[in-house]
Design a protein around this motif. Structure first.
Motif, PDB file in Angstrom:
ATOM      1  N   SER A  27       0.865  -1.318  -0.383  1.00  0.00           N
ATOM      2  CA  SER A  27      -0.110   0.111   0.364  1.00  0.00           C
ATOM      3  C   SER A  27       0.786   1.024  -0.001  1.00  0.00           C
ATOM      4  CB  SER A  27      -1.007   0.160   1.095  1.00  0.00           C
ATOM      5  OG  SER A  27      -1.436   1.317   0.834  1.00  0.00           O
ATOM      6  N   LYS A  28       1.075   1.898  -1.328  1.00  0.00           N
ATOM      7  CA  LYS A  28       2.056   3.388  -1.528  1.00  0.00           C
ATOM      8  C   LYS A  28       0.509   4.053  -1.567  1.00  0.00           C
ATOM      9  CE  LYS A  28       6.441   1.866  -1.254  1.00  0.00           C
ATOM     10  NZ  LYS A  28       6.603   1.898   0.311  1.00  0.00           N
ATOM     11  N   PRO A  29       0.869   5.377  -1.114  1.00  0.00           N
ATOM     12  CA  PRO A  29       2.353   5.392  -0.254  1.00  0.00           C
ATOM     13  C   PRO A  29       1.945   5.146   1.473  1.00  0.00           C
ATOM     14  CG  PRO A  29       1.015   7.654  -0.464  1.00  0.00           C
ATOM     15  CD  PRO A  29       0.461   6.874  -1.552  1.00  0.00           C
ATOM     16  N   CYS A  30       0.599   5.353   2.173  1.00  0.00           N
ATOM     17  CA  CYS A  30       0.630   4.646   2.534  1.00  0.00           C
ATOM     18  C   CYS A  30       0.344   3.260   3.522  1.00  0.00           C
ATOM     19  CB  CYS A  30      -0.210   5.647   4.035  1.00  0.00           C
ATOM     20  SG  CYS A  30       0.126   8.184   3.524  1.00  0.00           S
ATOM     21  N   ALA A  59       2.193  18.386   0.761  1.00  0.00           N
ATOM     22  CA  ALA A  59       1.381  17.243   1.431  1.00  0.00           C
ATOM     23  C   ALA A  59       1.270  15.741   1.455  1.00  0.00           C
ATOM     24  CB  ALA A  59      -0.298  17.740   0.798  1.00  0.00           C
ATOM     25  N   ALA A  60       1.558  14.945   0.160  1.00  0.00           N
ATOM     26  CA  ALA A  60       1.131  14.026  -0.355  1.00  0.00           C
ATOM     27  C   ALA A  60       2.051  12.915  -1.507  1.00  0.00           C
ATOM     28  CB  ALA A  60      -0.551  13.795  -0.697  1.00  0.00           C
ATOM     29  N   ILE A  61       2.529  12.293  -0.743  1.00  0.00           N
ATOM     30  CA  ILE A  61       3.700  11.355  -2.162  1.00  0.00           C
ATOM     31  C   ILE A  61       3.274  11.074  -2.994  1.00  0.00           C
ATOM     32  CG2 ILE A  61       6.126  10.207  -2.485  1.00  0.00           C
ATOM     33  CD1 ILE A  61       5.849   9.920   1.007  1.00  0.00           C
ATOM     34  N   ARG A  62       3.483  11.413  -3.630  1.00  0.00           N
ATOM     35  CA  ARG A  62       3.043  10.884  -5.177  1.00  0.00           C
ATOM     36  C   ARG A  62       4.132  10.972  -6.295  1.00  0.00           C
ATOM     37  NH1 ARG A  62       2.419  16.549  -4.643  1.00  0.00           N
ATOM     38  NH2 ARG A  62       2.231  17.597  -6.529  1.00  0.00           N
TER      39      ARG A  62
END
Ligand SMILES: *[C@@H]1O[C@H](CO)[C@@H](O)[C@H](O)[C@H]1NC(C)=O
Ligand SMILES: *[C@@H]1O[C@H](CO)[C@@H](O)[C@H](O)[C@H]1NC(C)=O
Ligand SMILES: *[C@@H]1O[C@H](CO)[C@@H](O)[C@H](O)[C@H]1NC(C)=O
Ligand SMILES: *[C@@H]1O[C@H](CO)[C@@H](O)[C@H](O)[C@H]1NC(C)=O
Ligand SMILES: *[C@@H]1O[C@H](CO)[C@@H](O)[C@H](O)[C@H]1NC(C)=O
Ligand SMILES: *[C@@H]1O[C@H](CO)[C@@H](O)[C@H](O)[C@H]1NC(C)=O
Ligand SMILES: *[C@@H]1O[C@H](CO)[C@@H](O)[C@H](O)[C@H]1NC(C)=O
Ligand SMILES: *[C@@H]1O[C@H](CO)[C@@H](O)[C@H](O)[C@H]1NC(C)=O
Length: 363
Positions: A27-30, A59-62
């Protein structure tokens, strides 16, 4: 060493999630504990104006890529984003890869609302499934040099200009899985990737009064292959009438439409939320499949209408309190009275007394 620990961690998480009907392999990123990391491998064919997949944090890894507005004389973009090698449980049938992405429509991109020579509104998912674990990530097959090592399994781009979730289902073909996202001209972002498979959960059937217990079963790839599994009567239960076969469906749910039999709680227990629990004090259950009820009281006005040495005939009025609720059989009352009669006749023969106290025992 790093890889070894990743491998161990993956198998641990696998164990931790088995109670749910969907096992999460990646499960990416979290992950489920809220830990967020996402560092995959980038392979980009270099060329003028080419940047390739780029990791964005904040804010969020992508991951994003937007190599548009390229001159027709420039080479076509080819940029790969490779996952880590994932460990697949050997009994997995189907693997579901759910991606969240956004593709920007070429018709909104420069030059002249075309996106240029190579712009497309989709990207691809490739996979490599093998039994070969590669310790060193640098030795993963490089798709730029060895395209044959990866199999194209999906063209992603069902919707454009809107954040979209899409699930790609693949059949398991090995112990290890590498994902490779290939971009050859789209302007897109990849927000999340989740790799899961379904399992019909072990233990008692949930939301069902049958008390039938089942072994954890990995879901089939599709429902035409649904798996027939025989249930068993769990702890403190007794099997009554009929077979206990159910089917494990591809969505990790038990299909109980074929279930004929059931299990009921042992004597003096009742079904509380799928588990048999002892009756509260002063209540009793004669294994009739219902809840515990108040004990039958003593029959009233007992008369001994006939007595000799081997027989006693007794008449009585029904007890003041009956065990019977709606639908309840007569068994519990009759059984109690038979016992009472036995006790009385024994006492009679032994003592010949006229005044008798009697005891009620469960049967
Ligand atoms: C899967 O692995 C387990 C132990 O790791 C083994 O007992 C079992 O036989 C394997 N099943 C198959 C189908 O290879
Ligand atoms: C964009 O359109 C204009 C006029 O239609 C044209 O002159 C120009 O060459 C076009 N530019 C590109 C990069 O295609
Ligand atoms: C997957 O990669 C391995 C190398 O790790 C390679 O040996 C294998 O041939 C690849 N699988 C396919 C289907 O090409
Ligand atoms: C389901 O599995 C059967 C048997 O393997 C296969 O013939 C069929 O095409 C599959 N159906 C789907 C929707 O994948
Ligand atoms: C359950 O299985 C029966 C056949 O055994 C099938 O007709 C039915 O559609 C299945 N139910 C669901 C919800 O898939
Ligand atoms: C048994 O008791 C439970 C609560 O303890 C209740 O929800 C259930 O409806 C009862 N069942 C019957 C058959 O009375
Ligand atoms: C007692 O009464 C029963 C029923 O009338 C009879 O069958 C039995 O023989 C009698 N026993 C004795 C010892 O008289
Ligand atoms: C038992 O006998 C008493 C008096 O002998 C009588 O009042 C009573 O109705 C009898 N009970 C039954 C159930 O016949």
């Amino acid at each position: 060493m790093d890889h070894f620990w990743i491998a161990v961690f993956t198998s641990l998480t696998l164990v931790a999630w088995v109670s749910s009907s969907q096992v999460v392999l990646e499960s990416k990123p979290c992950d489920s504990s809220g830990q967020c990391t996402w560092n995959w491998i980038l392979e980009t064919k270099t060329g003028p104006g080419i940047v390739g997949w780029t990791r964005r944090s904040g804010a969020a890894i992508r991951y994003t890529v937007c190599d548009v507005d390229l001159h027709p004389s420039a080479p076509q973009p080819s940029s790969w984003l490779l996952s880590d090698q994932l460990i697949i449980a050997n009994d997995t049938n189907r693997i579901d890869i759910t991606v969240e992405y956004l593709i920007r429509s070429c018709s909104h991109l420069p030059p002249n609302n075309s996106g240029g020579a190579y712009c497309v509104n989709f990207f691809y998912l490739y996979v490599n499934q093998s039994d070969h674990y590669i310790l060193d990530k640098a030795l993963y097959p490089n798709p730029l040099l060895n395209t044959a090592a990866y199999e194209n399994v999906a063209r992603i781009g069902r919707l454009i200009n809107v954040k979209t979730l899409e699930t790609i289902k693949i059949l398991n073909k090995g112990k290890y899985l590498l994902l490779a996202f290939h971009n050859d001209g789209a302007c897109n972002s990849l927000y999340s990737v989740k790799v899961t498979y379904y399992v019909c959960p072990g233990g008692p059937l949930v939301n069902d009064n049958s008390l039938v217990s089942l072994a954890r079963t990995v879901a089939p790839a599709n429902d035409s292959q649904s798996i027939r599994v025989e249930g068993s009567c769990g702890k403190d239960t007794v099997h009554v009438a009929g077979s206990l076969y159910v089917h494990c469906q591809s969505n990790g749910e038990w299909n109980t439409s074929g279930l004929k039999g059931k299990c009921i709680c042992k004597e003096d227990m009742q079904n509380v939320g799928g588990k048999c629990q002892a009756c509260p004090d002063g209540k009793y259950n004669d294994q009739n499949g219902l809840n515990c009820t108040v004990l039958p009281s003593a029959p009233r006005n007992i008369n001994f209408t006939f007595i000799n040495q081997s027989s006693v005939e007794i008449s009585w009025l029904p007890p003041a309190i009956t065990v019977i609720r709606r639908n309840c059989s007569m068994t519990s009352i009759v059984a109690s009275l038979v016992t009472i009669m036995k006790i009385i006749s024994v006492l009679m023969t032994l003592a010949g007394v006229m005044s008798i106290t009697y005891h009620i025992r469960k049967v």
